[in-house]
Design a protein around this motif. Structure first.
Motif, short mmCIF file in Angstrom:
data_model
loop_
_atom_site.label_atom_id
_atom_site.label_comp_id
_atom_site.label_asym_id
_atom_site.label_seq_id
_atom_site.Cartn_x
_atom_site.Cartn_y
_atom_site.Cartn_z
N ARG A 230 -60.75 -36.72 60.47
CA ARG A 230 -60.64 -37.30 61.98
C ARG A 230 -60.90 -36.12 63.08
O ARG A 230 -61.60 -36.21 63.92
N VAL A 231 -60.10 -34.95 62.78
CA VAL A 231 -60.27 -33.91 63.61
C VAL A 231 -61.81 -33.15 63.79
O VAL A 231 -62.21 -32.98 64.56
N GLY A 232 -62.39 -33.35 62.55
CA GLY A 232 -63.87 -32.96 62.40
C GLY A 232 -64.64 -33.88 63.32
O GLY A 232 -65.86 -33.54 63.89
N ASP A 233 -64.32 -34.92 63.05
CA ASP A 233 -65.34 -36.19 63.91
C ASP A 233 -64.99 -36.10 65.36
O ASP A 233 -66.00 -36.29 66.00
N LEU A 234 -63.82 -35.83 65.80
CA LEU A 234 -63.56 -35.76 67.11
C LEU A 234 -64.11 -34.39 67.92
O LEU A 234 -64.60 -34.68 68.90
N LEU A 235 -64.09 -33.47 67.19
CA LEU A 235 -64.65 -32.19 67.57
C LEU A 235 -66.08 -31.82 67.41
O LEU A 235 -66.63 -30.88 67.66
N GLY A 236 -66.95 -32.92 66.52
CA GLY A 236 -68.17 -32.52 66.26
C GLY A 236 -69.10 -32.30 67.23
O GLY A 236 -69.93 -31.39 67.20
N SER A 237 -68.90 -33.16 68.42
CA SER A 237 -70.00 -33.11 69.37
C SER A 237 -69.55 -31.80 70.32
O SER A 237 -70.71 -31.40 70.79
N GLN A 238 -68.54 -31.47 70.21
CA GLN A 238 -68.24 -30.10 71.07
C GLN A 238 -68.81 -29.01 70.52
O GLN A 238 -69.28 -28.16 70.90
N ALA A 239 -68.88 -28.99 69.01
CA ALA A 239 -69.38 -27.91 68.39
C ALA A 239 -70.67 -27.98 68.47
O ALA A 239 -71.44 -26.97 68.76
N GLU A 240 -71.43 -29.09 68.49
CA GLU A 240 -72.91 -29.39 68.76
C GLU A 240 -73.16 -28.71 69.88
O GLU A 240 -74.01 -27.99 70.33
#
Length: 373
Positions: A230-240
């Motif tokens: 869930r944390v990975g999904d939430l922050l995926g767009s910020q990482a991109e």
């Protein structure tokens, strides 16, 4: 990282090659991480890598073991030194005590005697670490008391004006949007900047409130795998957006822990956001987990510049920050949440040279803890 979360490090200093080989094999088999040196100069270089206990021969080709022992103790005050000698005398025993050695062994010594002495030395090392942790906690407690006192006044005196300013800003923005489109742009841009600053001040105040307000702890079973994904999904767009690779690596299956999912998610989001902020374009942030019979480790690694050793012991202190902006309460809040869960949070160096945060959580019920922010 504490000795409980890694192999204890032993530095053996002796100019007898066969003896060094034998000790390295014996200690490695016993679970120690072993470094060796055959001279004072080599020992000084190896000591820079860090050690918990050093076994030092009394007579070395380029100096006296007692002098080297004193140097090592001065460089690593929380470590311990054991002196070795084949020629024991009252004078050498007294010299060992003056050098700060915790034990004095005759060569050749029985393996069991050596291992017992090492374990006793490691107990001393752990005591040094516990004293340092207690001193740091006492300092943090004093700062927490200051936060609580300040918050009682700040929450009312600052929140009300902030709310009023935000309301008036919204009214002004609505009026500006009624103007012709050509006139809106130059006016809306500064309004947006003011809104962002009000939001930042509100977040800082919320940090104070969260850190100072007691809150009851209600643990429930938490699915660690689902939490990390869930944390990975939430922050995926910020990482991109930052052009940083965010990777979540999990064993399957992985056990559950007892805790509050929302607060543990807050911990991991905060640590991962810090890692993303520190990582340059093209870098990587890695969120991983592992477990053993005692508990679960969650590790956040990045490929940024890392955290200097000199400040690692201070990053969980309230108000301490290396950022130009911020309250200095983000990591202290994270640490308080982890402590309330009966876990530990430590900082070190990632394999890629960046920062590594290691969160440990017990599979069992956390010990009762005082309410924290």
């Amino acid at each position: 990282m504490s000795p409980e979360l890694r192999h204890a490090r032993v530095l053996v200093v002796d100019d007898n090659a066969a003896f060094l080989d034998n000790l390295q094999e014996l200690l490695s088999d016993a679970g120690y991480e072993v470094g060796v040196a055959s001279s004072c100069q080599a020992a000084r270089e190896r000591a820079k890598e860090g050690f918990d206990v050093s076994l030092v021969d009394l007579r070395l080709p380029d100096g006296e073991g007692t002098s080297l022992a004193a140097e090592l103790k001065k460089a690593m005050p929380e470590s311990e030194v054991v002196l070795l000698t084949g020629f024991a005398t009252l004078e050498t025993a007294m010299a060992a005590v003056r050098a700060g050695a915790c034990a004095y062994l005759m060569k050749p010594c029985a393996p069991q005697e050596l291992l017992l002495t090492l374990e006793q030395a490691m107990r001393q090392v752990r005591l040094h670490g516990e004293k340092r942790v207690l001193a740091r906690r006492a300092q943090m407690t004093e700062k927490l008391a200051a936060v609580g006192t300040m918050t009682a006044g700040l929450s009312h005196e600052i929140r009300n004006p902030l709310n009023a300013a935000a309301l008036q800003l919204s009214v002004l923005e609505r009026r500006v949007r009624k103007l012709p489109e050509g006139q809106q742009g130059p006016l809306l841009e500064p309004l947006g900047l003011v809104r962002d600053e009000i939001r930042r001040l509100d977040h800082i105040l919320e940090d104070f409130l969260q850190f100072a307000r007691p809150r009851e702890f209600r643990p429930e079973p938490v699915e660690v795998e689902a939490l990390l994904r869930r944390v990975g999904d939430l922050l995926g767009s910020q990482a991109e957006a930052r052009k940083v690779k965010l990777e979540v690596v999990l064993p399957s299956p992985i056990s559950r822990v007892l805790g509050e999912e929302e607060r543990l998610r807050q911990v991991l989001i905060n640590l991962t956001l810090n890692a993303l902020d520190a990582t340059p374009e093209g870098g990587e942030v890695r969120l991983s987990a592992s477990e053993d019979s005692r508990g679960i480790w969650v590790t956040v690694d990045d490929t940024g510049p890392g955290i200097p050793v000199a400040v690692r012991d201070r990053i969980f202190e309230p108000f301490f920050t290396t950022k130009a902006q911020g309250s200095g309460l983000g990591l202290p809040i994270v640490h308080a949440i982890v402590t309330q869960h009966g876990g530990t949070l430590e900082v070190g160096e990632a394999p890629g040279g960046g920062a590594r945060f290691v969160l440990w959580l017990s599979k069992g019920a956390p010990a009762p803890a005082q309410p924290v922010g």
